[in-house]
Design an enzyme around this catalytic site. Structure first.
Site, PDB file in Angstrom:
ATOM      1  N   GLU A 220     -10.471  -0.736  -7.698  1.00  0.00           N
ATOM      2  CA  GLU A 220     -11.713  -1.419  -8.040  1.00  0.00           C
ATOM      3  C   GLU A 220     -12.118  -2.526  -7.081  1.00  0.00           C
ATOM      4  O   GLU A 220     -13.303  -2.816  -6.931  1.00  0.00           O
ATOM      5  CB  GLU A 220     -11.612  -1.948  -9.474  1.00  0.00           C
ATOM      6  CG  GLU A 220     -11.715  -0.796 -10.452  1.00  0.00           C
ATOM      7  CD  GLU A 220     -11.138  -1.069 -11.820  1.00  0.00           C
ATOM      8  OE1 GLU A 220     -11.922  -1.334 -12.727  1.00  0.00           O
ATOM      9  OE2 GLU A 220      -9.912  -1.006 -11.993  1.00  0.00           O
TER      10      GLU A 220
ATOM     11  N   LYS B 275      -0.599  -3.898  -6.117  1.00  0.00           N
ATOM     12  CA  LYS B 275      -1.554  -4.646  -6.942  1.00  0.00           C
ATOM     13  C   LYS B 275      -2.693  -3.792  -7.494  1.00  0.00           C
ATOM     14  O   LYS B 275      -3.491  -4.273  -8.289  1.00  0.00           O
ATOM     15  CB  LYS B 275      -2.146  -5.792  -6.127  1.00  0.00           C
ATOM     16  CG  LYS B 275      -1.200  -6.990  -5.996  1.00  0.00           C
ATOM     17  CD  LYS B 275      -1.898  -8.122  -5.272  1.00  0.00           C
ATOM     18  CE  LYS B 275      -1.093  -9.416  -5.334  1.00  0.00           C
ATOM     19  NZ  LYS B 275      -1.769 -10.470  -4.545  1.00  0.00           N
TER      20      LYS B 275
ATOM     21  N   ASN C 102       0.039   4.609  -0.043  1.00  0.00           N
ATOM     22  CA  ASN C 102      -0.381   5.661   0.867  1.00  0.00           C
ATOM     23  C   ASN C 102      -1.631   5.201   1.612  1.00  0.00           C
ATOM     24  O   ASN C 102      -2.721   5.148   1.043  1.00  0.00           O
ATOM     25  CB  ASN C 102      -0.668   6.957   0.080  1.00  0.00           C
ATOM     26  CG  ASN C 102      -1.061   8.104   0.997  1.00  0.00           C
ATOM     27  OD1 ASN C 102      -1.745   7.921   1.997  1.00  0.00           O
ATOM     28  ND2 ASN C 102      -0.620   9.306   0.655  1.00  0.00           N
TER      29      ASN C 102
ATOM     30  N   ILE D 238       0.858  -1.184   0.000  1.00  0.00           N
ATOM     31  CA  ILE D 238       0.000   0.000   0.000  1.00  0.00           C
ATOM     32  C   ILE D 238       0.898   1.239   0.000  1.00  0.00           C
ATOM     33  O   ILE D 238       1.706   1.430   0.912  1.00  0.00           O
ATOM     34  CB  ILE D 238      -0.933  -0.019   1.223  1.00  0.00           C
ATOM     35  CG1 ILE D 238      -1.853  -1.251   1.167  1.00  0.00           C
ATOM     36  CG2 ILE D 238      -1.732   1.276   1.316  1.00  0.00           C
ATOM     37  CD1 ILE D 238      -2.730  -1.353  -0.064  1.00  0.00           C
TER      38      ILE D 238
ATOM     39  N   GLN E 249      -9.888   4.792  -1.176  1.00  0.00           N
ATOM     40  CA  GLN E 249     -10.239   3.951  -2.327  1.00  0.00           C
ATOM     41  C   GLN E 249     -11.075   2.752  -1.911  1.00  0.00           C
ATOM     42  O   GLN E 249     -12.077   2.429  -2.538  1.00  0.00           O
ATOM     43  CB  GLN E 249      -8.963   3.458  -3.015  1.00  0.00           C
ATOM     44  CG  GLN E 249      -8.264   4.515  -3.822  1.00  0.00           C
ATOM     45  CD  GLN E 249      -9.084   4.861  -5.045  1.00  0.00           C
ATOM     46  OE1 GLN E 249      -9.186   4.069  -5.978  1.00  0.00           O
ATOM     47  NE2 GLN E 249      -9.709   6.001  -5.030  1.00  0.00           N
TER      48      GLN E 249
END
Lengths: 693, 339
Positions: free
Chosen positions: A659, A655, A585, A583, A592
């Site tokens: 979505e 990754k 941030n 990750i 997200q």
């Protein structure tokens, strides 16, 4: 590739670099760019779903003070290419769907343009239209591929025999509704020509893709088109490819010889900028007595438009989620007189995982197993479709961690067993997944500036996702400098090209190119560069792509309350745990994830574009009638992630997280609603009438 | 949007005259509905008379214990009035359940009563609609009818009235005061809105140029309990599928007085007099409530997509009456649209 880029600035929850500009209103969105001599366009839309425009009377519109031009198929400039029928605006008198652009008014103010558009009188030769999606249509067809390039059908083993022999069987049909992307910022374009050079201020997920798509349509060389888009007020896929308004603005600007602004209205968005097809998913599964799947079969029926094919890859996630020796997936399309479908957050996975994960919940119950245990039992060791190992697969870890955080352990599996003050309460779980991909084509230039800061340039996009911040963090670590020493420039085709922000590939693709450019810069100039030193890089090929199956995973848990007397449904709790590599941030990542989950909640309970078959249009085409979850619909919402180290996906180990948050949410909620009420809702959205007797 | 003349009125008589003298003139209040219609082409007035500066923005006590609400009092202000919160909780709750905070800050009391149906066909000028264009037909009748009427509709129109506030006012026996070209009059709220019949283009009994100046609320006895409950497709910012405004008074476990109105079921706030008859003098039991609901809804005629409204209305009414009659004190309006 020998290991991941060490993280120093990566992993820090930095505030958004563009946050201050946005909350103070100084961030400039597409329609807000000051352009001298600006004129305004309002489209005229077809009021029939199929036929031909036989006559257009523009006299009244043209007589209005302030009207500069009224464009029709008869007088609009010709496009160089009409190969893409969606973009071939005003090039013929054919009407292929209701709401199609058949004319346009350019005027000195938006109000005059809109008024004049209403004065244009259009006559039609109408033909019978066909907009009915049904699984028993005789004209369903198999597309050559499904989005973006997956095989349409797959088959392994002997599904019919395996189903016939299975101790436990399921055969159910699940449907998802017709959905429209509704980003807060509507689509907007300002087109200005200077001789043969075109500048486009556009709200887009990829300035490079816009340039490369519209240049041949307009018949200009790509280098003579400049596309600028520093900020986007949400896109979700609907701004991933240019739609008709962009070409219309450029065409009109050419015709009137002045800059033209076109802001698509909310109502027009329901016809012009893409949508997610409704899906009908017949799912069959077989399992042995121990709850191991022996067969998985998913047959999908969905729609596309008659003029342009878009095949949502709805059955694709069923190819890799669970182990089963006998497997089959198919996609069949109906080509209808409807607007052109396109990308919407997690095409394929989002609708497909509603059907699959609801079916898995039903199978778990039929096998007498906890739904988490059932998933663990059917965890594949390798990608069932390709036989490749997973670069990393932490679905089980997400399920276990989510169960711990959510308090799953003491759940009574009996449906309709828990009541609190008139509300039936239930909990449910579903898995999430999304491919970890990259898109080629990005370049990055790094320059050492006069202020001894590093200027990092690429035409990447920030849709509100955090690119302005996260890509700068990556650049800082790639260069081995502080975040404050890096300047980032994105969103302009004057910069080196970048791939589209789509398919959750942005950070992985652009970040790989940033790393490559930084390595080139250090190789060339060392640790003490001079002013003006400059190096470029691109996204190197990844040899692991052919060796590993690469996907992110997650687990979503929902607590749902259904009022016993009225059927009103509320999601009182939603918790997701994701395994999505590194990750970059945590602050923007959390945004997200919870954004995706909220959109999934919205899909579960609210969203539905209602088609009136008689007219062929979406009747609830505004935000009062097309319901999106409001603040009051979202109660407790948590997103977590596990520390996942994947050395194969790319040198950053990321990754993509744009979505996956929407994938599986609707199934978790539907499964929880079943647990609460005993009513299994297989057709979205889950509205109160489905619980009323 | 058609061009129009804009005038700002400074007194009531001037406002009335400015509208009365032109058939295509309309009053402009908060504009939360009218301005949408101007953009969509649903209405094309030639003159807008802005009445928001008229001195109609007070909430005042009436002799005898009632309350007069000026037509320009904003929905958010009215919901926050102490006298409304304490004595007319049904009204405060109805106001707070309507629209969004931003819209309530603009919307006026008079304008709320005059808002038009959200029927998707009425709002789309490319589809037939007898309300928007008399004689063009009703697209809703055989169309998407989830939100449409189950009571009092006609073959010409199956639209529902969207207001929450008006449903509470119907249950409160409020009176609409108007000032028109022919003078002033007082219209009981329950007679203010029309059923569609053969003239769905007329939402209310108002004449052209007749201006709402106030809404009078009658005095309520301290023993009365009231509540508003709205059931909708999301937790806030949605129109009612069904809503119930109810006032009851109890004496020795019997219902001595009941006033009930439904929203979301008809072309007007639906005063449920059949249900009230069943309730008056009956014991406050679940069976009574059920009978009352059935009595009102027996004549319901659902359309293709809205049969669920009948059990939903029944269950909602039973639920509201149960809660009201189990309570010991007056209810307080909720601050927010929380579930």
């Amino acid at each position: 590739m020998t290991g991941l880029l060490p993280a120093r600035v990566i992993g820090q929850p930095l505030e958004r670099a563009d946050g201050m500009a946005k909350v103070t209103g100084t961030a400039t969105y597409a329609a807000e760019h000051p352009v001298p001599g600006l004129t305004h366009l309002h489209p005229v839309q077809a009021t029939i779903a199929r036929g031909r425009v036989s006559a257009v009377d523009t006299a009244q519109a043209e007589a209005l003070d302030g009207v500069i031009a009224v464009l029709t198929p008869a007088n609009a400039p010709r496009l160089a290419s009409t190969e893409d029928p969606e973009l071939a605006v005003l090039q013929s008198d054919e009407v292929a769907f209701r709401g199609q652009v058949i004319g346009a008014v350019v005027a000195t103010t938006p109000e005059i343009a809109r008024h004049a558009a209403g004065l244009v009188q259009v006559s039609y030769v109408e033909q019978p239209h066909d907009v009915a999606l049904r699984p028993d249509r005789a004209d369903l067809y198999a597309p050559d591929k499904v989005n973006p390039a997956f095989p349409t059908d797959t088959e392994q083993g002997d599904v019919p025999s395996a189903l016939a022999d299975a101790a436990v069987r399921l055969d159910q049909t699940y449907t998802t509704a017709w959905y429209h992307n509704n980003p807060m910022e509507p689509h907007a374009t300002i087109a200005s020509w200077d001789g043969g050079d075109l500048t486009l201020h556009d709200s887009t997920q990829g300035v490079t893709a816009v340039r490369d798509t519209v240049a041949p349509v307009l018949g200009v060389a790509p280098e003579r088109v400049r596309v600028i888009c520093p900020h986007v007020g949400g896109g979700f896929g609907s701004k991933g490819q240019p739609h008709v308004h962009l070409v219309l603005a450029a065409l009109a600007a050419k015709a009137v010889g002045r800059p033209v602004r076109l802001v698509v209205t909310r109502q027009q968005m329901f016809a012009l900028v893409g949508y997610r097809t409704p899906t009908i998913q017949r799912i069959r599964m077989g399992a042995d007595r121990t709850g191991r799947l022996t067969a998985i079969s998913v047959d999908v029926v969905e729609q596309t438009s008659r003029i342009k094919e878009f095949a949502e890859q709805t059955a694709v996630p069923a190819r890799m989620m669970y182990a089963a020796p006998h497997r089959r997936t198919t996609h069949r399309l109906a080509a209808l007189d409807v607007p052109v479908p396109s990308w919407m957050r997690a095409p394929g996975e989002c609708p497909g995982m509603f059907g699959l994960e609801t079916a898995v919940d039903e199978m778990a119950a039929a096998c007498g197993l906890d739904p988490i245990e059932f998933r663990v039992r059917n965890e594949p060791e390798r990608d069932p479709e390709t036989g490749r190992p997973f670069s990393s697969r932490n679905l089980v870890a997400c399920l276990r961690e989510g169960a711990r955080r959510f308090g799953w352990a003491h759940r009574d599996p009996t449906p309709r067993a828990r009541r609190e003050a008139g509300w039936l309460v239930g909990t449910g779980v579903a898995a999430s997944t999304y491919p970890a991909g990259r898109i080629a084509g990005s370049s990055v230039t790094i320059r050492f500036g006069p202020d001894r800061r590093y200027q990092v340039e690429t035409a990447a996009a920030d849709l509100g996702t955090g690119t302005w911040t996260a890509l700068r963090q990556i650049a800082a670590d790639a260069l081995g400098v502080d975040y404050a020493e890096v300047d980032l420039r994105i969103g302009d085709t004057a910069l080196p090209p970048a791939s589209v922000a789509g398919g959750s590939t942005g950070i992985a693709s652009w970040g790989s190119a940033v790393l490559d450019a930084a390595e080139a810069f250090r190789d060339k100039f060392g640790a003490n560069p001079s002013e003006g030193d400059e190096a470029s890089g691109g996204m190197p090929d990844n040899p692991h792509t052919e060796r590993y199956a690469m996907h992110a995973f997650g687990a979503q848990f929902a607590e749902v309350r259904v009022r016993e007397d009225t059927g009103e449904i509320r999601v009182s709790r939603l918790l997701g745990v994701f395994a999505a590599g590194r990750i970059v941030n945590p602050r923007t990542a959390r945004s997200q994830f919870i954004g995706g989950m909220t959109m999934g909640l919205s899909m579960a309970l609210h969203e539905q574009s209602v088609l009136d078959q008689r007219f062929g249009h979406i009747v609830n085409h505004d935000l009062a009638e097309y319901h999106i979850a409001a603040n009051a619909d979202v109660a407790e919402l948590e997103a977590h992630w596990i520390d996942e180290h994947d050395p194969y996906v790319n040198p950053l180990g990321t990754k993509g997280i744009g979505e996956i948050g929407i994938v599986g949410t609707a199934a978790a909620i539907s499964n929880a609603a079943h647990h609460a009420t005993g009513v299994r809702v297989r057709d979205l959205p889950i509205t109160l009438d489905k619980f009323l007797s | 949007m058609n061009p129009f003349e804009y005038r700002r009125a400074t007194d009531v008589a001037e406002a009335v005259a400015a509208v009365a003298e032109r058939p295509d003139a309309v009053f402009l209040g908060g504009g939360t509905n009218l301005v949408d219609h101007l953009k969509l082409g649903v209405t094309r007035p030639g003159r807008l008379v802005d009445i928001t500066r008229l001195p109609l923005d007070r909430v005042e006590p009436l002799p005898g214990g009632g309350v007069r609400v000026g037509a320009n009092v904003r929905n958010s202000d009215l919901a926050a009035e102490p006298v409304i919160r304490s004595r007319y909780p049904v009204l405060a709750q109805a106001l707070l359940s309507g629209a969004s905070g931003q819209l309530r800050n603009l919307a006026t009391t008079g304008g709320n009563l005059l808002q038009r149906t959200r029927c998707v066909y009425f709002q789309d000028i490319t589809t037939p609609c007898n309300k928007r264009m008399p004689g063009s037909g009703c697209a809703a009748l055989d169309g998407y009818t989830r939100h449409h009427a189950v009571l009092g509709a006609s073959p010409q129109c199956v639209a529902v009235h969207p207001s929450d506030m008006a449903v509470a006012l119907a249950a409160l026996d409020a009176v609409v005061r108007t000032h028109g070209p022919a003078g002033q009059r007082a219209i009981p709220l329950v007679e203010f809105h029309r059923l569609p019949g053969a003239q769905p283009e007329r939402d209310t009994v108002l004449d052209h140029g007749e201006l709402i100046t106030a809404v009078d609320l009658p005095a309520v006895p301290a023993t009365r309990r009231s509540a508003y409950r709205k059931v909708r497709d999301r937790a806030s910012y949605a129109f009612a599928l069904v809503s119930v405004a109810a006032e009851v008074e109890l004496r020795d476990g019997e219902i001595s007085q009941a006033r009930i109105a439904f929203g979301g079921l008809a072309h007007k706030p639906w005063r449920a007099q059949r249900a009230e008859q069943v309730l008056r003098g009956a014991p406050a039991t679940a069976a009574t409530f059920q009978r009352a609901a059935e009595a009102e809804l027996v004549g319901a005629q659902p359309l293709a997509d809205n049969a669920f409204k009948v059990p939903l209305a029944r269950n909602t009414l039973v639920s509201v009456l149960t809660e009201l009659t189990e309570l010991t004190g007056a209810t307080e309006p909720t601050q927010e649209d929380t579930p």
